[in-house]
Design a protein around this motif. Sequence first.
Motif, PDB file in Angstrom:
ATOM      1  N   LEU A  72       0.776  -1.077  -0.318  1.00 40.28           N
ATOM      2  CA  LEU A  72       0.031   0.158   0.018  1.00 40.28           C
ATOM      3  C   LEU A  72       1.061   1.110  -0.187  1.00 40.28           C
ATOM      4  O   LEU A  72       1.404   1.061   0.875  1.00 40.28           O
ATOM      5  CB  LEU A  72      -0.557   0.053   1.742  1.00 40.28           C
ATOM      6  N   LEU A  73      -0.285   2.410  -0.781  1.00 42.06           N
ATOM      7  CA  LEU A  73       1.064   3.702  -1.057  1.00 42.06           C
ATOM      8  C   LEU A  73      -0.063   5.122  -0.116  1.00 42.06           C
ATOM      9  O   LEU A  73      -1.147   4.789  -1.127  1.00 42.06           O
ATOM     10  CB  LEU A  73       1.909   3.790  -2.997  1.00 42.06           C
ATOM     11  N   GLY A  74       0.600   5.259   0.754  1.00 39.74           N
ATOM     12  CA  GLY A  74      -0.570   6.342   1.036  1.00 39.74           C
ATOM     13  C   GLY A  74       0.246   7.249   1.507  1.00 39.74           C
ATOM     14  O   GLY A  74       1.813   7.452   1.789  1.00 39.74           O
ATOM     15  N   ILE A  75      -0.524   8.432   0.743  1.00 35.99           N
ATOM     16  CA  ILE A  75      -0.269   9.738   0.813  1.00 35.99           C
ATOM     17  C   ILE A  75      -0.743  10.801   1.529  1.00 35.99           C
ATOM     18  O   ILE A  75      -2.391  10.377   1.724  1.00 35.99           O
ATOM     19  CB  ILE A  75      -0.161  10.374  -0.764  1.00 35.99           C
ATOM     20  N   ARG A  76      -0.408  11.344   2.314  1.00 32.85           N
ATOM     21  CA  ARG A  76      -0.719  12.584   3.622  1.00 32.85           C
ATOM     22  C   ARG A  76      -2.366  13.245   2.057  1.00 32.85           C
ATOM     23  O   ARG A  76      -2.203  13.776   1.855  1.00 32.85           O
ATOM     24  CB  ARG A  76       0.157  13.111   4.331  1.00 32.85           C
ATOM     25  N   ARG A  77      -3.104  13.413   3.083  1.00 35.33           N
ATOM     26  CA  ARG A  77      -4.560  14.441   2.734  1.00 35.33           C
ATOM     27  C   ARG A  77      -4.303  15.384   2.390  1.00 35.33           C
ATOM     28  O   ARG A  77      -4.798  15.369   1.342  1.00 35.33           O
ATOM     29  CB  ARG A  77      -5.779  13.751   3.785  1.00 35.33           C
ATOM     30  N   ASP A  78      -3.456  16.124   2.689  1.00 37.55           N
ATOM     31  CA  ASP A  78      -2.858  17.584   2.428  1.00 37.55           C
ATOM     32  C   ASP A  78      -2.120  18.290   1.759  1.00 37.55           C
ATOM     33  O   ASP A  78      -2.120  18.552   0.984  1.00 37.55           O
ATOM     34  CB  ASP A  78      -2.691  18.310   3.827  1.00 37.55           C
ATOM     35  N   ILE A  95      -1.275  15.074  -4.292  1.00 39.80           N
ATOM     36  CA  ILE A  95      -0.514  14.827  -5.893  1.00 39.80           C
ATOM     37  C   ILE A  95      -1.081  13.105  -5.977  1.00 39.80           C
ATOM     38  O   ILE A  95      -1.172  12.395  -4.951  1.00 39.80           O
ATOM     39  CB  ILE A  95       0.724  14.132  -5.490  1.00 39.80           C
ATOM     40  N   ASN A  96      -1.517  12.983  -7.067  1.00 38.38           N
ATOM     41  CA  ASN A  96      -1.566  11.334  -7.114  1.00 38.38           C
ATOM     42  C   ASN A  96      -0.520  10.481  -7.495  1.00 38.38           C
ATOM     43  O   ASN A  96       0.026  11.246  -9.125  1.00 38.38           O
ATOM     44  CB  ASN A  96      -2.897  11.788  -8.095  1.00 38.38           C
ATOM     45  N   PRO A  97      -0.175   9.691  -7.295  1.00 41.73           N
ATOM     46  CA  PRO A  97       1.093   9.049  -7.742  1.00 41.73           C
ATOM     47  C   PRO A  97       1.408   8.271  -8.942  1.00 41.73           C
ATOM     48  O   PRO A  97       0.438   8.101 -10.131  1.00 41.73           O
ATOM     49  CB  PRO A  97       1.597   7.976  -6.246  1.00 41.73           C
ATOM     50  N   GLU A  98       2.325   8.390  -9.351  1.00 41.86           N
ATOM     51  CA  GLU A  98       2.163   6.886 -11.097  1.00 41.86           C
ATOM     52  C   GLU A  98       1.826   5.490 -10.330  1.00 41.86           C
ATOM     53  O   GLU A  98       2.542   5.118  -9.050  1.00 41.86           O
ATOM     54  CB  GLU A  98       3.884   7.285 -11.138  1.00 41.86           C
ATOM     55  N   VAL A 139       8.545   5.890  -7.386  1.00 47.00           N
ATOM     56  CA  VAL A 139       7.486   6.579  -7.518  1.00 47.00           C
ATOM     57  C   VAL A 139       7.154   7.233  -6.478  1.00 47.00           C
ATOM     58  O   VAL A 139       7.223   8.597  -6.602  1.00 47.00           O
ATOM     59  CB  VAL A 139       6.009   4.997  -7.255  1.00 47.00           C
ATOM     60  N   VAL A 140       7.995   6.791  -5.287  1.00 48.14           N
ATOM     61  CA  VAL A 140       7.357   7.507  -3.825  1.00 48.14           C
ATOM     62  C   VAL A 140       8.385   8.784  -4.484  1.00 48.14           C
ATOM     63  O   VAL A 140       8.125   9.961  -3.945  1.00 48.14           O
ATOM     64  CB  VAL A 140       8.407   7.305  -2.639  1.00 48.14           C
ATOM     65  N   ASN A 141       9.437   8.866  -5.057  1.00 46.84           N
ATOM     66  CA  ASN A 141      10.338  10.410  -4.946  1.00 46.84           C
ATOM     67  C   ASN A 141      10.038  11.022  -6.240  1.00 46.84           C
ATOM     68  O   ASN A 141      10.275  12.128  -5.774  1.00 46.84           O
ATOM     69  CB  ASN A 141      11.483   9.590  -5.405  1.00 46.84           C
ATOM     70  N   HIS A 142       9.263  10.053  -7.248  1.00 48.24           N
ATOM     71  CA  HIS A 142       8.726  11.515  -7.674  1.00 48.24           C
ATOM     72  C   HIS A 142       7.180  12.243  -6.831  1.00 48.24           C
ATOM     73  O   HIS A 142       7.142  13.743  -7.046  1.00 48.24           O
ATOM     74  CB  HIS A 142       7.617  10.838  -9.276  1.00 48.24           C
ATOM     75  N   VAL A 143       6.818  11.277  -5.703  1.00 49.97           N
ATOM     76  CA  VAL A 143       5.760  12.260  -5.049  1.00 49.97           C
ATOM     77  C   VAL A 143       6.247  13.149  -4.527  1.00 49.97           C
ATOM     78  O   VAL A 143       6.221  14.711  -4.118  1.00 49.97           O
ATOM     79  CB  VAL A 143       5.003  11.339  -4.389  1.00 49.97           C
TER      80      VAL A 143
END
Length: 530
Positions: free
Chosen positions: A267-273, A276-279, A514-518
């Motif tokens: 799972l990849l989680g990105i904080r709501r604030d 950004i939509n990841p690749e 992917v994470v680095n692009h975020v």
Amino acid sequence: MAIPIIDIFAGPGGLGEGFSALINDENQRAFKIALSIEKDPLAHQTLTLRSFFRQFEIGEVPEEYYEFVRGNISIEALYRAWPIEAEHAQREAWCGTLGDPDEHDQNAVSDDEVDDKIRTVLNGEQDWLLIGGPPCQAYSLVGRSRRQERILNEETDKRVGLYKQYLRILAKHSPSVFVMENVKGILSAETSENQVFSKILEDLSDPSACYPQNGENEFNCPGYRIYSLVTEPENFDENGNPTYRPKNFVIQAEKYGVPQTRHRVILLGIRRDIEINPEIIYSRDEVSIGSVINSLPRLRSGLSKGADSFNAWHSLIEGILEGDILNDVDTEIITDIRDKILQVEDPPFGKGADYLEMENLQIDYLPEWYLDNRLNGVLNHASRSHMNSDIHRYLFVSCFGNIKQQSPKLSDFPEGLLPAHLNVRQGIDDKKFADRFRVQIANRASKTVTSHISKDGHYYIHPDPTQCRSLTVREAARIQTFPDNYFFCGPRTSQFHQVGNAVPPYLAFQIAEVVNHVFEEMEILAIHNN
């Protein structure tokens, strides 16, 4: 600046290794492990040693490291030679048991200790990454089958709720991004109250909701959007959350450059604030086990009983042709067995060793990933000893695989090679554990390397019949995509266990991209907003 990582339930460091291997445009590591936590003392030793390795610039690891892995100096001598780097490594890798450990566990750490350590190593940095895989044995399909459990119970098996330690750190410290890994069996696991995976997704989406609000200890995490790393969202709900089917979170490692059919939920989680939509990572051609292990030195198996020599081993192998052992076996397979016996030679390295000195080691697949010319040899490449009857079975099974391009079931064995276990007939009749002896097929991806390899080589038989053995630690490590200079501490059983429990570093490397692009997009947005 490298992006800080907190790695919990780190094992020997496979997930962290993949992230640490990513190099940015400035030719520096894009990520930096700030803290890794692992409870197993031997895996922790491996973790610390690899942290020491990463204290040095790429290509500038000192010669003492190589002297240590070759067995010429002790690890204490290595650390004495480079005390500052050793001290950094020992601070970075923490031997600690999270959750609700046994009261006699000397490595037990409290939540407050964990929080203090995280705050210290981050030193005020707000943009960081949490990674890790909470222990998965409770959710494993094989484990649940062996325990004959359908409904999991956190009261009797504390591992069921260990993901809450991951959850608590999210709620308390609000990292920008997290990556969480677990077995595919988590999708079907359930307790008496709920489906485990649905509950975990709900909790990860809003970690603060799981904890009482009490003044200064209030959890203010804004929550996370949970993404698949291999599938675009089917849709977005009214709150902007991406929607998927549960199976969309499964990464089939053989589709992403890992030479084994390892299927895991990541799972990849990105904080709501963070808007950004990841690749996603993109699939590639399947990689065969042969392409990563065939270039390693050939070895023979050892004999667990009696005098152990090449002549004794060779005579034992020839014995499979005597009497009626191979009655009812296909002529084509018997012919292959005869041919392979004629090809058997005494391998130059015999049964192998912890270090085999050799120059100009080659590999066609990802040589820049695997090879380190400064090693001048191969680490952790020693064969196990096997019972005489098992060596005959390994020869039959590997020749069967060579001809049939599949591993035999117990029903394919001649009577003369069936084990004398009470449950063998059950394995034939009801097909339970019918693949008790499993050979890997050289031109295909390996079956999943798990921690079970530490106990049983029968599931990991080498595809070359002239070697008649199970896989070595280094072969398992190559299948898991660990670089050749990655040294596993402890006795061989622990080494196997560490390798089998790890996330494949090369898969982690692709996730890191992917994470680095975020994080790069976050930096661009921050500059734009300012």
